[in-house]
Write a protein that holds these residues in place. Sequence first.
Motif, PDB file in Angstrom:
ATOM      1  N   LEU A  82       0.823  -1.212   0.000  1.00 39.70           N
ATOM      2  CA  LEU A  82       0.000   0.000   0.000  1.00 39.70           C
ATOM      3  C   LEU A  82       0.856   1.261   0.000  1.00 39.70           C
ATOM      4  O   LEU A  82       0.463   2.283  -0.574  1.00 39.70           O
ATOM      5  N   THR A  83       2.025   1.216   0.663  1.00 39.30           N
ATOM      6  CA  THR A  83       2.890   2.404   0.663  1.00 39.30           C
ATOM      7  C   THR A  83       3.415   2.713  -0.728  1.00 39.30           C
ATOM      8  O   THR A  83       3.804   3.851  -1.002  1.00 39.30           O
ATOM      9  N   ASP A  84       3.446   1.710  -1.602  1.00 35.12           N
ATOM     10  CA  ASP A  84       3.939   1.912  -2.968  1.00 35.12           C
ATOM     11  C   ASP A  84       2.828   2.086  -3.989  1.00 35.12           C
ATOM     12  O   ASP A  84       2.977   2.832  -4.954  1.00 35.12           O
ATOM     13  N   HIS A  85       1.709   1.383  -3.781  1.00 37.20           N
ATOM     14  CA  HIS A  85       0.681   1.314  -4.831  1.00 37.20           C
ATOM     15  C   HIS A  85      -0.687   1.821  -4.393  1.00 37.20           C
ATOM     16  O   HIS A  85      -1.588   1.916  -5.233  1.00 37.20           O
ATOM     17  N   GLY A  86      -0.875   2.141  -3.123  1.00 33.68           N
ATOM     18  CA  GLY A  86      -2.176   2.612  -2.670  1.00 33.68           C
ATOM     19  C   GLY A  86      -2.445   4.047  -3.082  1.00 33.68           C
ATOM     20  O   GLY A  86      -1.562   4.760  -3.572  1.00 33.68           O
ATOM     21  N   PRO A  87      -3.683   4.513  -2.885  1.00 36.42           N
ATOM     22  CA  PRO A  87      -4.005   5.920  -3.179  1.00 36.42           C
ATOM     23  C   PRO A  87      -3.117   6.858  -2.359  1.00 36.42           C
ATOM     24  O   PRO A  87      -2.852   6.617  -1.180  1.00 36.42           O
ATOM     25  N   ASP A  88      -2.618   7.913  -3.006  1.00 33.61           N
ATOM     26  CA  ASP A  88      -1.768   8.894  -2.331  1.00 33.61           C
ATOM     27  C   ASP A  88      -0.564   8.232  -1.657  1.00 33.61           C
ATOM     28  O   ASP A  88      -0.158   8.600  -0.549  1.00 33.61           O
ATOM     29  N   ALA A  89      -0.004   7.230  -2.335  1.00 30.74           N
ATOM     30  CA  ALA A  89       1.129   6.493  -1.768  1.00 30.74           C
ATOM     31  C   ALA A  89       2.317   7.400  -1.480  1.00 30.74           C
ATOM     32  O   ALA A  89       3.097   7.142  -0.561  1.00 30.74           O
ATOM     33  N   ASP A  90       2.426   8.475  -2.244  1.00 31.39           N
ATOM     34  CA  ASP A  90       3.577   9.353  -2.042  1.00 31.39           C
ATOM     35  C   ASP A  90       3.491  10.139  -0.731  1.00 31.39           C
ATOM     36  O   ASP A  90       4.451  10.809  -0.352  1.00 31.39           O
ATOM     37  N   VAL A 144      -7.041 -10.325   8.211  1.00 31.11           N
ATOM     38  CA  VAL A 144      -7.061 -10.083   6.772  1.00 31.11           C
ATOM     39  C   VAL A 144      -7.929  -8.858   6.519  1.00 31.11           C
ATOM     40  O   VAL A 144      -9.132  -8.867   6.803  1.00 31.11           O
ATOM     41  N   ALA A 145      -7.320  -7.803   6.006  1.00 29.58           N
ATOM     42  CA  ALA A 145      -8.065  -6.568   5.751  1.00 29.58           C
ATOM     43  C   ALA A 145      -8.899  -6.698   4.485  1.00 29.58           C
ATOM     44  O   ALA A 145      -8.436  -7.234   3.484  1.00 29.58           O
ATOM     45  N   LYS A 146     -10.118  -6.175   4.540  1.00 27.15           N
ATOM     46  CA  LYS A 146     -11.008  -6.217   3.382  1.00 27.15           C
ATOM     47  C   LYS A 146     -11.265  -4.826   2.804  1.00 27.15           C
ATOM     48  O   LYS A 146     -11.860  -4.716   1.735  1.00 27.15           O
ATOM     49  N   HIS A 147     -10.863  -3.802   3.528  1.00 28.32           N
ATOM     50  CA  HIS A 147     -11.076  -2.437   3.060  1.00 28.32           C
ATOM     51  C   HIS A 147      -9.822  -1.616   3.310  1.00 28.32           C
ATOM     52  O   HIS A 147      -8.978  -1.975   4.129  1.00 28.32           O
ATOM     53  N   TYR A 148      -9.745  -0.508   2.598  1.00 23.23           N
ATOM     54  CA  TYR A 148      -8.641   0.442   2.778  1.00 23.23           C
ATOM     55  C   TYR A 148      -9.260   1.823   2.911  1.00 23.23           C
ATOM     56  O   TYR A 148      -9.916   2.320   1.994  1.00 23.23           O
ATOM     57  N   TYR A 149      -9.116   2.427   4.076  1.00 27.70           N
ATOM     58  CA  TYR A 149      -9.724   3.723   4.346  1.00 27.70           C
ATOM     59  C   TYR A 149      -8.669   4.812   4.306  1.00 27.70           C
ATOM     60  O   TYR A 149      -7.599   4.681   4.922  1.00 27.70           O
ATOM     61  N   LEU A 150      -8.976   5.883   3.627  1.00 30.08           N
ATOM     62  CA  LEU A 150      -8.083   7.030   3.628  1.00 30.08           C
ATOM     63  C   LEU A 150      -8.293   7.832   4.898  1.00 30.08           C
ATOM     64  O   LEU A 150      -9.113   7.490   5.744  1.00 30.08           O
ATOM     65  N   LEU A 151      -7.579   8.905   5.026  1.00 27.38           N
ATOM     66  CA  LEU A 151      -7.485   9.619   6.297  1.00 27.38           C
ATOM     67  C   LEU A 151      -8.844  10.130   6.782  1.00 27.38           C
ATOM     68  O   LEU A 151      -9.572  10.765   6.033  1.00 27.38           O
ATOM     69  N   ALA A 152      -9.139   9.854   8.030  1.00 26.04           N
ATOM     70  CA  ALA A 152     -10.335  10.413   8.653  1.00 26.04           C
ATOM     71  C   ALA A 152     -10.090  11.868   9.010  1.00 26.04           C
ATOM     72  O   ALA A 152      -8.976  12.269   9.330  1.00 26.04           O
ATOM     73  N   ALA A 153     -11.126  12.668   8.969  1.00 21.61           N
ATOM     74  CA  ALA A 153     -10.971  14.110   9.180  1.00 21.61           C
ATOM     75  C   ALA A 153     -10.461  14.455  10.567  1.00 21.61           C
ATOM     76  O   ALA A 153      -9.905  15.524  10.785  1.00 21.61           O
ATOM     77  N   ASP A 154     -10.647  13.535  11.530  1.00 19.25           N
ATOM     78  CA  ASP A 154     -10.240  13.846  12.896  1.00 19.25           C
ATOM     79  C   ASP A 154      -8.836  13.323  13.225  1.00 19.25           C
ATOM     80  O   ASP A 154      -8.439  13.267  14.372  1.00 19.25           O
ATOM     81  N   ASP A 155      -8.069  12.922  12.218  1.00 18.08           N
ATOM     82  CA  ASP A 155      -6.768  12.313  12.482  1.00 18.08           C
ATOM     83  C   ASP A 155      -5.689  12.973  11.641  1.00 18.08           C
ATOM     84  O   ASP A 155      -4.889  12.322  10.999  1.00 18.08           O
ATOM     85  N   THR A 156      -5.698  14.286  11.603  1.00 15.16           N
ATOM     86  CA  THR A 156      -4.674  15.016  10.862  1.00 15.16           C
ATOM     87  C   THR A 156      -3.487  15.309  11.767  1.00 15.16           C
ATOM     88  O   THR A 156      -3.626  15.417  12.978  1.00 15.16           O
ATOM     89  N   PRO A 157      -2.280  15.447  11.206  1.00 15.10           N
ATOM     90  CA  PRO A 157      -1.080  15.620  12.033  1.00 15.10           C
ATOM     91  C   PRO A 157      -0.953  17.034  12.585  1.00 15.10           C
ATOM     92  O   PRO A 157      -1.522  17.986  12.068  1.00 15.10           O
ATOM     93  N   THR A 158      -0.192  17.132  13.654  1.00 16.13           N
ATOM     94  CA  THR A 158       0.080  18.437  14.243  1.00 16.13           C
ATOM     95  C   THR A 158       0.885  19.282  13.270  1.00 16.13           C
ATOM     96  O   THR A 158       1.854  18.822  12.689  1.00 16.13           O
TER      97      THR A 158
END
Length: 788
Positions: free
Chosen positions: A624-632, A747-761
Amino acid sequence: QLERALVAAEALGAKPGDVREGRRALSLFQHHDGVTGTARDHVVMDYAKRIYSAIDATQQWIWNKLDDDGDTSSSYKTCWKADAPRGLSQNLCDGTKEVVLYNPLDTSQYCGTLEVPGKSHATSTTYPCDTGSTQTTSSRLQFDPTTGMLVAPIKEEWMVWSVSKGGAYLFFPGHLDSYKGEEIADDPSHDAFHVEDGGFTVRTKHWTRKLVVRQVPDEFDHNGSSMVLDFIFETFLQNGNEEWLARFTSPKIHNEGVFHTDLNGFNFDTHHFRADMPIQSQVFPMPTLASIEDSSMRMTVLSEHAQGTASLENGKIDVWLDRRLTRDDARGLGQGVQDNVPTRTRLRVLVEADGGYASVDDSFEPSKLCRRMWEELNNPLVAFGAHSFKTAEEVRVHHGGGTGKAKTGHLNLNRHEGFSDFRKGMLAGAGGEGVRGGDAKQAAKQLPAPPNKKLIHEGVGKLELDMAQASQDYPIVPIVYMVYKRVDYLKQSIDSIRKSDIDTSKTPIIISMDGHIDEMMAYVDELKKEFPLLQSMIHPHACHDHPHEFPGDVDAELNQGYGGDTYHNPRTWATTCCKHHFTWLFRTAFEMELPVQADAFLFMEEDYILASNVYENIQRGLYLTDHGPDADQIFAVTLDPTDGANRAERMELKDAWFVRSFTTGPMVVSRKMYTKFKAGAKDFCEYDDYNWDWSFVKLMNLEYLPRYVVCPTRTLAKHIGIDEGLHSMNLKKKQRAQAMKIAENFVAKHYYLLAADDTPTRNPKPFGGWGHPRDQQHCKEVLGVGDS
């Protein structure tokens, strides 16, 4: 750099056997994927490691040869050195001491006013050599007061192609525009373009340029009509699907679409612009040279290494500096180009106006001045001297220029009875109350909007993972333990490895011990009989082994004249030992010799146990770090969604991977992220925080590292050291930790992008405890970085 080192060695009489490693590495790099960059990330890193080692060996041979007469210091080292295989080379020599300069050419070269005859060496107290410019030539230069770009006698532009297609092999033009610059995050009021010295230096957040005017030898410039300018660019491209280039325009040249490039540094090719052909068909390789001319004037661009080039308009030359592409272009590579690192490019621009350049048949012949400048660019003076590390206070530079008032605080170690207790729970890091106490909770509330709003999604449907590709991309992921005295915890952790899907006959286990602890060493020796690839190492600067030497208890000496950390606390030796150990093991793991090829490592402390199918999930996460959405925008894979029981699992997401901000805990880091880390190593060492993990967060804030990690919603690495550690755990957290179960057969069945309440400082406040220049200096020495 390897080629120029070999040329210098040959000039000193080296035989093929003397520089065999360098010759073989250079030969290997002649493969077309090595020259063009159309290689996968791990192959690029392998090229870099081999060349890095070869450069070091060849430069050492050169110095040994120069030092044969014994009249110079045997401790001298090459001045320009990178701190990692893909790191940016820096001048590490002490400017207050003499530097030995060797000229590999037959003709003289100059360092300032010092002439170094051909095939000889000399000493100089002036270094680097690019210290100024000729007054006559400088008076002819004009700069844009806003951007600092050169506007006369030639025009300089920074350009960006924004593309929607293409990859490593193919260039598909999109929209071409001028580089707009960027505000620096720590100081929004900072100008996008910071102009220094009237325009001779221009700085932006990710793109800088220094201009050096070179003296034209009298024998090539009888009427003062020629000019030689060096443009030294340093770029760090982080935006996806962009290609950066420098454009040079000579308004007096009417080349009528005729454009020259070299083929191999010896032969030359002539191109004719065709308006009926697509733009990508008129971009050419430029091994060392590109040139346009008419009957009265010529402009030539020389380069130290191969690049792309084009002349799309009359009087203009474009030279590519870097490209970052998120897509694969279906030509066999199987990935985009996203492993960008800080890069330096020196372009030498010659303007000659003696006349008589354009030939009848459009053929090209470089002038004598061009040949001399080409030779000096590609084979400059080789410099050796004594390396210097100044204190952080002497040369401290705040990234972005922002400063602020230090808050007062107290380092509360009352609950720890000596160093032994303090060292427990080292990786629990910044999640709980520490040096700043309640400030941590307040800081956590100051969350900015995420940099990419596309990340705010609650779900992205079913997760389709190519496990065959995932296991092929990262077949081996070594496990690196950071341990101290807690043998019982390590035994439980090793037992979880025995029960997991980790093939210990193929996977190295590396145990880094913070000192010679008899019980721990005896247990590790037992493990070596069971695990064939297990390696142990002992931190050479362990506080346990050196209790009355630095970095141990020399606080009385170091606190003399020391004003304290950010919160005015004195230096406390026990506070620093964990970060010193982690810094050393982190570099050592990535740079040590292993019996297998490894492009990512799992870093963890001994008080974590692992799930039964953790290895399969590590490979999934790395995929996922290489091929997932927004991997960069992904830094690493983490395995504990609770951060050591500091938060609850994401039960509402069920079995899934999700993107979140990084805090602490076991993490899987790839070599490409280690390369990015090395680019920010100086800031890591100078950040006043005794937590290694919160120091990583600071590098994310400074944009050396991506801000996010991929994490399972269930616990794949459970923290079992709940009753010990620097950060105390309240009753609620202890109960949560005790009740938590490790996820077996996850075994993961879904891939969730960032939740709005979990942004970095946005701008993490330091916890302190790491403000003394001696600790910071030692950290930089361990990581091999200077203060420049």
